[in-house]
Motif scaffolding. Structure first.
Motif, PDB file in Angstrom:
ATOM      1  N   SER A  21     -26.781 -25.893  30.761  1.00  0.00           N
ATOM      2  CA  SER A  21     -25.444 -26.437  30.546  1.00  0.00           C
ATOM      3  C   SER A  21     -24.520 -26.011  31.681  1.00  0.00           C
ATOM      4  O   SER A  21     -24.743 -24.983  32.334  1.00  0.00           O
ATOM      5  CB  SER A  21     -24.879 -25.943  29.215  1.00  0.00           C
ATOM      6  OG  SER A  21     -24.624 -24.544  29.278  1.00  0.00           O
ATOM      7  N   LEU A  22     -23.461 -26.792  31.892  1.00  0.00           N
ATOM      8  CA  LEU A  22     -22.510 -26.473  32.957  1.00  0.00           C
ATOM      9  C   LEU A  22     -21.857 -25.102  32.753  1.00  0.00           C
ATOM     10  O   LEU A  22     -21.777 -24.319  33.714  1.00  0.00           O
ATOM     11  CB  LEU A  22     -21.450 -27.562  33.054  1.00  0.00           C
ATOM     12  CG  LEU A  22     -20.363 -27.354  34.122  1.00  0.00           C
ATOM     13  CD1 LEU A  22     -20.984 -27.194  35.507  1.00  0.00           C
ATOM     14  CD2 LEU A  22     -19.369 -28.518  34.113  1.00  0.00           C
ATOM     15  N   PRO A  23     -21.412 -24.741  31.547  1.00  0.00           N
ATOM     16  CA  PRO A  23     -20.819 -23.403  31.384  1.00  0.00           C
ATOM     17  C   PRO A  23     -21.788 -22.278  31.741  1.00  0.00           C
ATOM     18  O   PRO A  23     -21.384 -21.250  32.295  1.00  0.00           O
ATOM     19  CB  PRO A  23     -20.429 -23.357  29.907  1.00  0.00           C
ATOM     20  CG  PRO A  23     -20.248 -24.786  29.527  1.00  0.00           C
ATOM     21  CD  PRO A  23     -21.274 -25.537  30.315  1.00  0.00           C
ATOM     22  N   GLU A  24     -23.079 -22.476  31.453  1.00  0.00           N
ATOM     23  CA  GLU A  24     -24.056 -21.445  31.769  1.00  0.00           C
ATOM     24  C   GLU A  24     -24.265 -21.353  33.282  1.00  0.00           C
ATOM     25  O   GLU A  24     -24.292 -20.253  33.848  1.00  0.00           O
ATOM     26  CB  GLU A  24     -25.373 -21.735  31.067  1.00  0.00           C
ATOM     27  CG  GLU A  24     -26.377 -20.606  31.172  1.00  0.00           C
ATOM     28  CD  GLU A  24     -27.636 -20.857  30.369  1.00  0.00           C
ATOM     29  OE1 GLU A  24     -28.515 -19.977  30.391  1.00  0.00           O
ATOM     30  OE2 GLU A  24     -27.753 -21.937  29.750  1.00  0.00           O
ATOM     31  N   LYS A  25     -24.382 -22.495  33.960  1.00  0.00           N
ATOM     32  CA  LYS A  25     -24.580 -22.488  35.412  1.00  0.00           C
ATOM     33  C   LYS A  25     -23.370 -21.909  36.136  1.00  0.00           C
ATOM     34  O   LYS A  25     -23.503 -21.211  37.148  1.00  0.00           O
ATOM     35  CB  LYS A  25     -24.863 -23.914  35.904  1.00  0.00           C
ATOM     36  CG  LYS A  25     -26.213 -24.456  35.491  1.00  0.00           C
ATOM     37  CD  LYS A  25     -26.467 -25.857  36.003  1.00  0.00           C
ATOM     38  CE  LYS A  25     -25.662 -26.891  35.253  1.00  0.00           C
ATOM     39  NZ  LYS A  25     -26.111 -28.277  35.539  1.00  0.00           N
ATOM     40  N   ALA A  26     -22.196 -22.181  35.610  1.00  0.00           N
ATOM     41  CA  ALA A  26     -20.962 -21.748  36.263  1.00  0.00           C
ATOM     42  C   ALA A  26     -20.783 -20.236  36.266  1.00  0.00           C
ATOM     43  O   ALA A  26     -19.910 -19.722  36.981  1.00  0.00           O
ATOM     44  CB  ALA A  26     -19.763 -22.407  35.593  1.00  0.00           C
ATOM     45  N   LYS A  27     -21.612 -19.514  35.532  1.00  0.00           N
ATOM     46  CA  LYS A  27     -21.539 -18.055  35.527  1.00  0.00           C
ATOM     47  C   LYS A  27     -22.055 -17.455  36.832  1.00  0.00           C
ATOM     48  O   LYS A  27     -21.701 -16.324  37.185  1.00  0.00           O
ATOM     49  CB  LYS A  27     -22.368 -17.482  34.375  1.00  0.00           C
ATOM     50  CG  LYS A  27     -21.880 -17.859  32.981  1.00  0.00           C
ATOM     51  CD  LYS A  27     -22.846 -17.319  31.934  1.00  0.00           C
ATOM     52  CE  LYS A  27     -22.456 -17.750  30.527  1.00  0.00           C
ATOM     53  NZ  LYS A  27     -23.453 -17.294  29.518  1.00  0.00           N
TER      54      LYS A  27
END
Length: 333
Positions: free
Chosen positions: A59-65
């Motif tokens: 997911s985008l929130p996970e990658k953005a970490k």
């Protein structure tokens, strides 16, 4: 497109010199050639592409970490990269040299230096293995190209000791009804590009055109971003199994006084998503590069790299920290 097989080693034999001249001549004519991958290189590249697919499926929130304010390593969301003022539609995980926080260059605040924010050990293992393989290809190619240019065999590899080698791991979405833009026309800022692509295709290159002006991307008042975006000729790079595509970057154009031109390229989106690995074989961060023929011109590679990344990512947290803390000043000491 011409495909070459590289020797096991490059020592300056007659065969090496002939191959070096062929490589240089092909770049002069076409701006690009291919190198055949060994079975081991093909296997390692396949594993890196598989890890790329696995990461980008998150997911985008996970990658953005996985972002750092010290280094440009890490995740770059679609639309964050800008070419000629227009957003590109690629997702990227950039892998720059993995510099521990305890390293003096990090504690002193050198720009772009810091640890890679790896997603996990499996991803790290696959990407580091691919970096080793293409790094070996890069060293061979530079020795061959030096022979083809009729300079000392180690003239180019002297620059790449402790090189700032890095890679962009890319995912392109399928084209939509509103856009087929993947990445706008540009040249790459470094020495040598070695790329692997899957079977989808989307890469276009512009060969050298006699008499056509080419900007010097390393100068602050000149940029190749968007140059000849919609002007022919552009050649589609047909995907082939077990090959790497190789072309010169801005530093080779500078070194050779324009004999080897940095190759403009762009990406169009296809009817399905596409994955690529773009590796950059580079001088060391602190190296000052001067033309092979001599002269007073010079490029400090680390400053050049930092300038190119701050240009491409004006809003990234890394760029903001470099600007606020004036980290470029450390390169003048």
């Amino acid at each position: 497109m011409r495909t070459f097989e590289l020797p096991a080693s490059v020592g300056g034999t007659t065969a090496d010199r002939i191959l070096g001249r062929q490589l240089v001549r092909t770049w002069e004519d076409d701006g690009i050639f291919q190198v055949a991958a060994t079975p081991e290189q093909d296997r390692v590249t396949g594993e890196a592409l598989a890890e790329s697919r696995r990461f980008f499926a998150r997911s985008l929130p996970e990658k953005a970490k996985f972002v750092s304010d010290l280094t440009y390593s890490g995740y770059i969301a679609s639309g964050e990269e800008v070419t000629a003022g227009e957003a590109d539609y690629s997702e990227i995980f950039t892998v720059c040299p993995d510099i521990p926080r305890t390293d003096t260059r990090v504690t002193e605040g050198w720009p772009c230096h810091g640890p890679v924010p790896w997603p996990d050990d499996s991803y790290r293992t696959a990407m580091e293995a691919h970096l080793r393989e293409v790094g070996g290809i890069g060293e061979k190619l530079l020795r061959l190209v030096a022979l083809g240019l009729e300079v000392e065999i180690d003239r180019l590899t002297r620059l790449t000791r402790d090189g700032w080698h890095h890679m962009r791991v890319l995912r392109f979405p399928a084209r939509s009804a509103t856009t087929e833009r993947g990445i706008g026309a540009h040249t790459d800022y470094g020495l040598l590009v070695i790329a692997a692509q899957d079977d989808v295709g989307g890469l276009f290159v512009r060969p050298p055109v006699p008499g056509e002006p080419r900007r010097r991307n390393w100068l602050p008042d000149e940029s190749t971003a968007g140059m000849y975006q919609d002007d022919e000729p552009w050649h589609f790079v047909e995907p082939e199994p077990a090959v790497f595509t190789v072309f010169p970057g801005d530093i080779l154009q500078f070194l050779t006084g324009g004999r080897l031109l940095s190759t403009p390229h762009k990406v169009r989106l296809a009817d399905r998503e596409r994955y690529t690995l773009a590796y950059f074989h580079e001088p060391s961060f602190g190296t000052t590069v001067r033309p092979l023929a001599g002269g007073d011109e010079a490029i400090h590679y680390g400053r050049h790299f930092t300038n190119m990344f701050t240009r491409c990512y004006p809003d990234r947290v890394t760029t903001k920290r470099i600007v606020v803390e004036n980290r470029l000043r450390l390169l003048d000491l």
